[in-house]
Design a protein around this motif. Structure first.
Motif, PDB file in Angstrom:
ATOM      1  N   GLY A 133       0.844  -1.191   0.000  1.00 15.03           N
ATOM      2  CA  GLY A 133       0.000   0.000   0.000  1.00 15.03           C
ATOM      3  C   GLY A 133       0.878   1.238   0.000  1.00 15.03           C
ATOM      4  O   GLY A 133       1.729   1.418  -0.879  1.00 15.03           O
ATOM      5  N   LEU A 134       0.716   2.074   1.007  1.00 13.48           N
ATOM      6  CA  LEU A 134       1.515   3.293   1.153  1.00 13.48           C
ATOM      7  C   LEU A 134       2.597   3.152   2.219  1.00 13.48           C
ATOM      8  O   LEU A 134       3.331   4.100   2.492  1.00 13.48           O
ATOM      9  N   LEU A 135       2.703   1.972   2.809  1.00 18.19           N
ATOM     10  CA  LEU A 135       3.658   1.739   3.898  1.00 18.19           C
ATOM     11  C   LEU A 135       4.987   1.245   3.338  1.00 18.19           C
ATOM     12  O   LEU A 135       5.045   0.197   2.690  1.00 18.19           O
TER      13      LEU A 135
ATOM     14  N   TRP B 248      -2.702  -0.484   9.772  1.00 15.47           N
ATOM     15  CA  TRP B 248      -2.705   0.569   8.760  1.00 15.47           C
ATOM     16  C   TRP B 248      -3.888   0.358   7.827  1.00 15.47           C
ATOM     17  O   TRP B 248      -4.050  -0.733   7.252  1.00 15.47           O
ATOM     18  N   GLU B 249      -4.696   1.379   7.676  1.00 14.93           N
ATOM     19  CA  GLU B 249      -5.805   1.401   6.726  1.00 14.93           C
ATOM     20  C   GLU B 249      -5.394   2.314   5.572  1.00 14.93           C
ATOM     21  O   GLU B 249      -5.144   3.498   5.781  1.00 14.93           O
ATOM     22  N   MET B 250      -5.324   1.751   4.353  1.00 14.81           N
ATOM     23  CA  MET B 250      -4.801   2.531   3.226  1.00 14.81           C
ATOM     24  C   MET B 250      -5.728   2.407   2.018  1.00 14.81           C
ATOM     25  O   MET B 250      -6.136   1.311   1.644  1.00 14.81           O
ATOM     26  N   HIS B 251      -6.019   3.538   1.409  1.00 13.02           N
ATOM     27  CA  HIS B 251      -6.943   3.602   0.275  1.00 13.02           C
ATOM     28  C   HIS B 251      -6.213   3.968  -1.026  1.00 13.02           C
ATOM     29  O   HIS B 251      -6.859   4.413  -1.982  1.00 13.02           O
ATOM     30  N   ALA B 252      -4.919   3.776  -1.047  1.00 11.94           N
ATOM     31  CA  ALA B 252      -4.104   3.982  -2.241  1.00 11.94           C
ATOM     32  C   ALA B 252      -2.810   3.206  -2.040  1.00 11.94           C
ATOM     33  O   ALA B 252      -2.557   2.666  -0.956  1.00 11.94           O
ATOM     34  N   ALA B 253      -1.987   3.145  -3.080  1.00 14.54           N
ATOM     35  CA  ALA B 253      -0.714   2.435  -3.000  1.00 14.54           C
ATOM     36  C   ALA B 253       0.379   3.275  -3.641  1.00 14.54           C
ATOM     37  O   ALA B 253       0.093   4.194  -4.425  1.00 14.54           O
TER      38      ALA B 253
ATOM     39  N   PHE C 226      -6.163  -1.718   1.066  1.00 13.51           N
ATOM     40  CA  PHE C 226      -4.939  -2.269   1.654  1.00 13.51           C
ATOM     41  C   PHE C 226      -5.001  -2.103   3.172  1.00 13.51           C
ATOM     42  O   PHE C 226      -5.209  -0.994   3.674  1.00 13.51           O
ATOM     43  N   VAL C 227      -4.789  -3.197   3.887  1.00 13.24           N
ATOM     44  CA  VAL C 227      -4.701  -3.164   5.353  1.00 13.24           C
ATOM     45  C   VAL C 227      -3.452  -3.934   5.763  1.00 13.24           C
ATOM     46  O   VAL C 227      -3.241  -5.071   5.314  1.00 13.24           O
ATOM     47  N   HIS C 228      -2.620  -3.299   6.584  1.00 11.50           N
ATOM     48  CA  HIS C 228      -1.430  -3.959   7.124  1.00 11.50           C
ATOM     49  C   HIS C 228      -1.613  -4.103   8.623  1.00 11.50           C
ATOM     50  O   HIS C 228      -1.756  -3.117   9.345  1.00 11.50           O
ATOM     51  N   LEU C 229      -1.623  -5.346   9.094  1.00 14.14           N
ATOM     52  CA  LEU C 229      -1.848  -5.653  10.497  1.00 14.14           C
ATOM     53  C   LEU C 229      -0.553  -6.172  11.099  1.00 14.14           C
ATOM     54  O   LEU C 229       0.075  -7.074  10.543  1.00 14.14           O
TER      55      LEU C 229
ATOM     56  N   ILE D  35      -2.928  12.258  15.978  1.00 14.16           N
ATOM     57  CA  ILE D  35      -1.923  13.078  15.316  1.00 14.16           C
ATOM     58  C   ILE D  35      -2.199  13.050  13.816  1.00 14.16           C
ATOM     59  O   ILE D  35      -2.735  12.083  13.279  1.00 14.16           O
ATOM     60  N   GLY D  36      -1.846  14.127  13.137  1.00 15.49           N
ATOM     61  CA  GLY D  36      -2.096  14.224  11.712  1.00 15.49           C
ATOM     62  C   GLY D  36      -0.885  13.819  10.894  1.00 15.49           C
ATOM     63  O   GLY D  36       0.254  14.021  11.307  1.00 15.49           O
ATOM     64  N   ILE D  37      -1.139  13.227   9.743  1.00 12.10           N
ATOM     65  CA  ILE D  37      -0.071  12.940   8.784  1.00 12.10           C
ATOM     66  C   ILE D  37      -0.463  13.540   7.440  1.00 12.10           C
ATOM     67  O   ILE D  37      -1.649  13.702   7.147  1.00 12.10           O
ATOM     68  N   ARG D  38       0.545  13.874   6.647  1.00 11.43           N
ATOM     69  CA  ARG D  38       0.290  14.459   5.338  1.00 11.43           C
ATOM     70  C   ARG D  38       0.124  13.345   4.299  1.00 11.43           C
ATOM     71  O   ARG D  38       0.906  13.200   3.378  1.00 11.43           O
ATOM     72  N   GLN D  39      -0.893  12.539   4.503  1.00 15.84           N
ATOM     73  CA  GLN D  39      -1.227  11.478   3.562  1.00 15.84           C
ATOM     74  C   GLN D  39      -2.731  11.209   3.710  1.00 15.84           C
ATOM     75  O   GLN D  39      -3.177  10.528   4.636  1.00 15.84           O
ATOM     76  N   LYS D  40      -3.502  11.758   2.782  1.00 15.45           N
ATOM     77  CA  LYS D  40      -4.963  11.727   2.886  1.00 15.45           C
ATOM     78  C   LYS D  40      -5.577  10.365   2.625  1.00 15.45           C
ATOM     79  O   LYS D  40      -6.786  10.174   2.811  1.00 15.45           O
ATOM     80  N   HIS D  41      -4.768   9.393   2.211  1.00 11.39           N
ATOM     81  CA  HIS D  41      -5.290   8.063   1.905  1.00 11.39           C
ATOM     82  C   HIS D  41      -4.912   7.028   2.963  1.00 11.39           C
ATOM     83  O   HIS D  41      -5.085   5.821   2.723  1.00 11.39           O
ATOM     84  N   ALA D  42      -4.410   7.463   4.116  1.00  7.95           N
ATOM     85  CA  ALA D  42      -3.928   6.495   5.099  1.00  7.95           C
ATOM     86  C   ALA D  42      -4.273   6.899   6.526  1.00  7.95           C
ATOM     87  O   ALA D  42      -4.368   8.087   6.853  1.00  7.95           O
ATOM     88  N   ALA D  43      -4.443   5.878   7.347  1.00  8.60           N
ATOM     89  CA  ALA D  43      -4.640   6.072   8.783  1.00  8.60           C
ATOM     90  C   ALA D  43      -4.028   4.887   9.516  1.00  8.60           C
ATOM     91  O   ALA D  43      -4.034   3.752   9.013  1.00  8.60           O
ATOM     92  N   LEU D  44      -3.515   5.149  10.703  1.00  7.34           N
ATOM     93  CA  LEU D  44      -2.936   4.109  11.553  1.00  7.34           C
ATOM     94  C   LEU D  44      -3.766   4.004  12.825  1.00  7.34           C
ATOM     95  O   LEU D  44      -4.002   5.002  13.509  1.00  7.34           O
ATOM     96  N   HIS D  45      -4.214   2.791  13.116  1.00  3.66           N
ATOM     97  CA  HIS D  45      -5.027   2.531  14.301  1.00  3.66           C
ATOM     98  C   HIS D  45      -4.278   1.565  15.223  1.00  3.66           C
ATOM     99  O   HIS D  45      -3.484   0.740  14.761  1.00  3.66           O
ATOM    100  N   VAL D  46      -4.558   1.657  16.526  1.00  2.00           N
ATOM    101  CA  VAL D  46      -3.923   0.764  17.491  1.00  2.00           C
ATOM    102  C   VAL D  46      -4.992   0.252  18.449  1.00  2.00           C
ATOM    103  O   VAL D  46      -5.970   0.954  18.742  1.00  2.00           O
ATOM    104  N   ALA D  47      -4.801  -0.970  18.915  1.00  2.00           N
ATOM    105  CA  ALA D  47      -5.718  -1.530  19.910  1.00  2.00           C
ATOM    106  C   ALA D  47      -4.943  -2.411  20.869  1.00  2.00           C
ATOM    107  O   ALA D  47      -4.033  -3.144  20.458  1.00  2.00           O
ATOM    108  N   ARG D  48      -5.295  -2.329  22.126  1.00  2.00           N
ATOM    109  CA  ARG D  48      -4.816  -3.271  23.121  1.00  2.00           C
ATOM    110  C   ARG D  48      -5.977  -4.215  23.368  1.00  2.00           C
ATOM    111  O   ARG D  48      -6.870  -3.936  24.182  1.00  2.00           O
ATOM    112  N   ILE D  49      -5.981  -5.314  22.620  1.00  2.00           N
ATOM    113  CA  ILE D  49      -7.109  -6.232  22.617  1.00  2.00           C
ATOM    114  C   ILE D  49      -7.077  -7.120  23.865  1.00  2.00           C
ATOM    115  O   ILE D  49      -6.067  -7.762  24.158  1.00  2.00           O
TER     116      ILE D  49
END
Length: 253
Positions: free
Chosen positions: A41-43, A244-249, A198-201, A171-185
């Motif tokens: 993806g974008l990572l 990582w949630e990504m809507h472009a590559a 694209f999702v990277h886990l 926090i903001g990043i300069r990439q409108k097609h991506a977001a990073l999420h975290v969880a303590r499951i």
């Protein structure tokens, strides 16, 4: 398009050992090169680093990259040429925009001016790089304590440039097609993954069970193309997971 899962186990990652540093790389990095594993993806970078006390990365440059650091254990001292400095600790999200160029150093917070470590604890962190929307932006820095959000459970948006996350505390990043999420499951807790091209886990620690993939352990990663929102369940001791949630590559043309 049917969802495609590519499971990468912890022991399959590239590894750099330098005495003071034990680093595992999810993608080609430094002297480790595989033309078939340069990004997803974008990572572009996802490094799992352990730095010994009294040591760290000396001042070095970066350019045109959004760099996010997430500390798992210990403290990491950041200093850069734009005058930003401080200690990054677990639950404190940090982003550095390299833009037109920036110099920075990262050291175990045991570092002292005398060179003698103040304690003997390593610092363990994950550092991730993604490309910005445009090259040549002004360098920047942002950090935010999200421990309260994490304690509420579920996914917490750690960093995002996506317009639909503009009202969230992240926090903001300069990439409108991506977001990073975290969880303590928590043990036996089930969460749904993002539905995105694209999702990277990455399982930063603990164990979990991913629907359609089976058990995941510390250091395992899953690259999901055409993610369909499948579920992940915490193992007996739970897990800390970065998604990582990504809507472009990255364009390879």
């Amino acid at each position: 398009m049917a969802s495609i899962l590519d499971i990468r186990r912890a022991d399959e990652r590239f590894r750099t050992r330098a005495g003071w540093l034990d680093s595992r790389h999810s993608f080609s990095f430094s002297r480790h090169w595989d033309p078939k594993n340069t990004h997803f993806g974008l990572l572009l970078v996802s490094n799992d680093d352990v730095v010994a006390p009294g040591t760290g990365f000396e001042t070095h440059p970066h350019r045109d990259m959004e760099i996010i650091t997430w500390v798992l254990d210990g403290g990491l001292v950041h200093q850069d040429s734009e005058g930003h400095n401080g200690v990054i600790y677990p639950g404190l999200a940090q982003r550095m925009s390299a833009g037109t160029g920036i110099l920075h150093s990262e050291k175990n917070d045991s570092w002292t001016l005398t060179g003698e470590p103040a304690h003997q604890d390593p610092v363990h962190f994950v550092q991730m790089w993604t490309i910005p929307d445009e090259a040549g932006i002004r360098p920047g820095y942002e950090q935010l304590d999200i421990n309260d959000e994490l304690a509420r459970g579920g996914w917490t948006t750690l960093a995002s440039g996506m317009p639909r996350h503009s009202d969230r505390r992240a926090i903001g990043i300069r990439q409108k097609h991506a977001a990073l999420h975290v969880a303590r499951i928590r043990p036996a807790e089930t969460l749904e993954l993002a539905a995105a091209p694209f999702v990277h886990l990455f399982v930063a620690r603990g164990t979990a069970e991913l629907e359609g993939a089976g058990p995941l352990a510390t250091g395992d990663a899953v690259r999901i193309t055409a993610s369909d929102g499948r579920r992940i369940t915490g193992g007996p001791d739970g897990a800390e997971v970065l998604m990582w949630e990504m809507h472009a590559a990255v364009s390879t043309g």
